[in-house]
Design an enzyme around this catalytic site. Structure first.
Site, PDB file in Angstrom:
ATOM      1  N   ARG A  34       0.858  -1.186   0.000  1.00 51.93           N
ATOM      2  CA  ARG A  34       0.000   0.000   0.000  1.00 51.93           C
ATOM      3  C   ARG A  34       0.893   1.235   0.000  1.00 51.93           C
ATOM      4  O   ARG A  34       2.110   1.138   0.141  1.00 51.93           O
ATOM      5  CB  ARG A  34      -1.012   0.021   1.151  1.00 51.93           C
ATOM      6  CG  ARG A  34      -0.655  -0.638   2.416  1.00 51.93           C
ATOM      7  CD  ARG A  34       0.521  -0.057   3.105  1.00 51.93           C
ATOM      8  NE  ARG A  34       0.355   1.382   3.349  1.00 51.93           N
ATOM      9  CZ  ARG A  34       1.331   2.220   3.627  1.00 51.93           C
ATOM     10  NH1 ARG A  34       2.595   1.808   3.676  1.00 51.93           N
ATOM     11  NH2 ARG A  34       1.120   3.502   3.854  1.00 51.93           N
ATOM     12  N   GLY A  35       0.269   2.388  -0.140  1.00 49.17           N
ATOM     13  CA  GLY A  35       1.033   3.621  -0.318  1.00 49.17           C
ATOM     14  C   GLY A  35       1.090   3.912  -1.805  1.00 49.17           C
ATOM     15  O   GLY A  35       1.503   3.056  -2.589  1.00 49.17           O
ATOM     16  N   ALA A  36       0.684   5.116  -2.187  1.00 48.67           N
ATOM     17  CA  ALA A  36       0.506   5.411  -3.611  1.00 48.67           C
ATOM     18  C   ALA A  36       1.747   5.080  -4.462  1.00 48.67           C
ATOM     19  O   ALA A  36       1.629   4.350  -5.461  1.00 48.67           O
ATOM     20  CB  ALA A  36       0.078   6.875  -3.785  1.00 48.67           C
ATOM     21  N   ASP A  76      -2.105  10.737  -1.982  1.00 48.72           N
ATOM     22  CA  ASP A  76      -2.543   9.684  -2.890  1.00 48.72           C
ATOM     23  C   ASP A  76      -2.926  10.225  -4.262  1.00 48.72           C
ATOM     24  O   ASP A  76      -2.834   9.525  -5.262  1.00 48.72           O
ATOM     25  CB  ASP A  76      -3.687   8.873  -2.281  1.00 48.72           C
ATOM     26  CG  ASP A  76      -3.163   7.954  -1.199  1.00 48.72           C
ATOM     27  OD1 ASP A  76      -3.063   8.399  -0.039  1.00 48.72           O
ATOM     28  OD2 ASP A  76      -2.787   6.803  -1.521  1.00 48.72           O
ATOM     29  N   ASN A  81      -5.526  12.109   0.697  1.00 42.39           N
ATOM     30  CA  ASN A  81      -4.573  11.294   1.444  1.00 42.39           C
ATOM     31  C   ASN A  81      -5.376  10.505   2.474  1.00 42.39           C
ATOM     32  O   ASN A  81      -6.595  10.652   2.586  1.00 42.39           O
ATOM     33  CB  ASN A  81      -3.502  12.188   2.107  1.00 42.39           C
ATOM     34  CG  ASN A  81      -2.336  11.381   2.675  1.00 42.39           C
ATOM     35  OD1 ASN A  81      -1.812  10.503   1.999  1.00 42.39           O
ATOM     36  ND2 ASN A  81      -1.927  11.679   3.891  1.00 42.39           N
ATOM     37  N   LYS A  82      -4.700   9.677   3.231  1.00 39.95           N
ATOM     38  CA  LYS A  82      -5.325   8.801   4.218  1.00 39.95           C
ATOM     39  C   LYS A  82      -6.353   9.546   5.069  1.00 39.95           C
ATOM     40  O   LYS A  82      -6.129  10.677   5.478  1.00 39.95           O
ATOM     41  CB  LYS A  82      -4.213   8.227   5.109  1.00 39.95           C
ATOM     42  CG  LYS A  82      -4.647   7.234   6.171  1.00 39.95           C
ATOM     43  CD  LYS A  82      -5.523   6.109   5.647  1.00 39.95           C
ATOM     44  CE  LYS A  82      -4.908   5.403   4.458  1.00 39.95           C
ATOM     45  NZ  LYS A  82      -5.932   4.551   3.740  1.00 39.95           N
ATOM     46  N   GLN A 125      -1.578   2.176  10.057  1.00 39.11           N
ATOM     47  CA  GLN A 125      -0.307   2.296   9.334  1.00 39.11           C
ATOM     48  C   GLN A 125       0.762   3.007  10.167  1.00 39.11           C
ATOM     49  O   GLN A 125       1.947   2.689  10.053  1.00 39.11           O
ATOM     50  CB  GLN A 125      -0.500   3.091   8.025  1.00 39.11           C
ATOM     51  CG  GLN A 125      -1.229   2.359   6.925  1.00 39.11           C
ATOM     52  CD  GLN A 125      -2.717   2.635   6.944  1.00 39.11           C
ATOM     53  OE1 GLN A 125      -3.300   2.990   7.974  1.00 39.11           O
ATOM     54  NE2 GLN A 125      -3.362   2.455   5.812  1.00 39.11           N
ATOM     55  N   ARG A 166      -7.694  -0.514  -6.704  1.00 40.64           N
ATOM     56  CA  ARG A 166      -7.996   0.544  -5.729  1.00 40.64           C
ATOM     57  C   ARG A 166      -8.141   1.860  -6.492  1.00 40.64           C
ATOM     58  O   ARG A 166      -7.321   2.186  -7.336  1.00 40.64           O
ATOM     59  CB  ARG A 166      -6.903   0.631  -4.656  1.00 40.64           C
ATOM     60  CG  ARG A 166      -6.774  -0.684  -3.849  1.00 40.64           C
ATOM     61  CD  ARG A 166      -5.913  -0.507  -2.621  1.00 40.64           C
ATOM     62  NE  ARG A 166      -6.553   0.385  -1.653  1.00 40.64           N
ATOM     63  CZ  ARG A 166      -5.902   0.974  -0.653  1.00 40.64           C
ATOM     64  NH1 ARG A 166      -4.607   0.782  -0.492  1.00 40.64           N
ATOM     65  NH2 ARG A 166      -6.545   1.771   0.183  1.00 40.64           N
TER      66      ARG A 166
END
Lengths: 323, 323
Positions: free
Chosen positions: B46-48, B216, B226-227, B175, B80
């Site tokens: 995960r993580g763009a 993101d 973002n998150k 995270q 995603r």
């Protein structure tokens, strides 16, 4: 009556153990002042008004054991530092220690009556058909009956308003997920659970019509302490033009405190954050900071909903002093 | 090199399974395009930026399996929706599908180089001796190496600055607790874990000198996704006059998007919120809403730290278009 956090019977304080909700409804029967103090410290009972009522009964149990009024007060006062109601209750009991049993019942009834009135007065500030966001648990579990923040919601729904509640899960102790969701489900009030991080998202999207929370201690200028995270919700509500209500009995107001700057903020064990269901969420040696409350400045508060009226932060001092 | 999220060897993509951190370091060996797509969907990676690199290798694996470029693209694109880098990578691979292996390596090197440069450029914006707050994980695990938000922190510490990091645990997926705390510990960077709710508290107390996060997807006007929770932190930082930095490679900018209003926000299963270590945190039938990202308007961003320079939100469009 759906939910009751505690009651007194046969010389015992009976407490619903809130640490074990929502999985099991376990009741503790406490016989001594020190047992009550430990239950407050361990958060078997929590929420400022409920802590106050538990302490009042703990004081009465202590007197029956033969402790002095000073001993009762000191044992119970050294449990948790932030909630004003604990000290309001102990001052009331100390003044009335010669008739402690009766005084504890009186304090209990006063708190329940205040919460009922908060519900009646606050209901009109709830939207007719809309969404209210709440943080932590300021329900019956936090106040013995009715709740503070949940009382206007309950009353509004009972009187026909169509409310949906967004429930912040409220890390680290998960009062929202464990307690508020449980209370709302029991009463059939529509709700959704969200992570605390999502509150701002829904506010920005225009999905939240009002925010309502309880309080642990209110200063005379209208600054107030409440569960950690309340400050963020208040700032984001303000930024989005959403009314932000604080529901609390006047026993939560600290008449000796000019501003919120000197409210003592309890720091609880890091394990409350790091360990969930017995397993760590972070590496073994990660250091943790765990402040249990934060202070929200008065400028973010639309109104305080008290049993003596719904007032602006500027007016809170007058309400307490009976002006 | 402390941490690497993935690499390519012997015709396989090797992924550190981020779902199992910090408890176990397990590596997955993926042979097919569909396996990579599933790993992205399930958040093993995960993580763009890291999703982008994984997708590039997934595309190359698909070509080697005999899939068409369109099939590779479609399988990976439907994993995603929010991270722009996934689509940046797929567009790059589609244009270069005739030399997919080489193109995937090239994309990988481009991302790692961008993160290294983000670290160099961003380090000067970190305080010489102070506290930086970060949300989610925008470290090596999110970007293959170095990180985006963590790259300037790493570089600043390596060059002698004294930084302390406040790590938001980042519910629901944790995270921050699971990944950022793990990365910082491996590199010996001083840090404390806090619940997301406590970020505002420390900002208000003046204990936070800067906030730095990843992204993101960034729109041309400087709005960014973002998150979930990033928006709240940005508003509260703004309210307290604390610089708020967004560190991201230019592959995160969506050149087709004027504002953040139409960024697709992934809604993930409610069980990610309701169940922790296999046990529910709320009653059995509590309904949950679980948006995985939020959008922060440009006005809350002090600067974007990209590999092409540190720019204000107004300047981001020029950077992407090479002006």
């Amino acid at each position: 009556m759906g939910v009751r956090a505690l009651w007194y019977e046969n010389g015992q304080l009976v407490l619903l153990d809130q640490r074990r909700l929502p999985h099991t409804e376990t009741y503790m029967r406490l016989d001594t002042c020190r047992e009550v103090a430990q239950a407050i410290k361990d958060m078997a009972v929590r929420g400022a008004p409920a802590i106050g009522v538990a302490a009042a009964y703990g004081f009465a149990l202590g007197m029956a054991e033969g402790l002095t009024p000073e001993e009762c007060r000191d044992v119970l006062a050294s449990t948790r530092p932030t909630a004003r109601d604990l000290f309001s209750a102990l001052e009331f009991m100390y003044r009335n220690s010669s008739r402690a049993d009766e005084a504890a019942r009186q304090y209990h009834e006063m708190v329940v009556g205040a919460c009922r009135r908060i519900g009646e007065l606050g209901a009109e500030y709830m939207p007719d058909d809309g969404c209210v966001l709440t943080h932590c648990n300021a329900g019956a579990l936090a106040t013995v009956e009715y709740g503070t923040a949940l009382a206007p919601i309950r009353h509004a729904v009972a009187s026909g308003k169509r409310l949906r509640v967004l429930v912040d899960e409220t890390r680290p102790w998960l009062q929202g997920a464990r307690l508020t969701a449980w209370e709302l489900a029991r009463e059939g009030i529509e709700h959704h659970l969200i992570v605390d991080n999502a509150a701002g998202h829904y506010m920005r999207l225009g999905e939240v019509d009002a925010v309502i929370v309880g309080a642990d201690r209110i200063a005379l200028n209208g600054d107030f302490a409440n569960k950690i995270g309340t400050y963020e919700k208040a700032v984001v509500a303000h930024e989005n033009g959403i009314p932000f209500y604080v529901a609390a009995p006047t026993t939560t107001v600290d008449a000796g405190l000019e501003t919120g700057d000197s409210i003592p903020i309890e720091e609880r064990p890091g394990s409350e954050v790091a360990v969930l269901w017995g397993r760590r969420i972070c590496p073994e040696d990660t250091p943790v900071r765990n402040p249990s409350f934060d202070v929200t400045p008065a400028k973010y508060v639309t109104a305080f909903i008290t049993e003596k009226g719904v007032v602006t932060p500027r007016e809170i001092e007058g309400v307490v002093h009976g002006r």
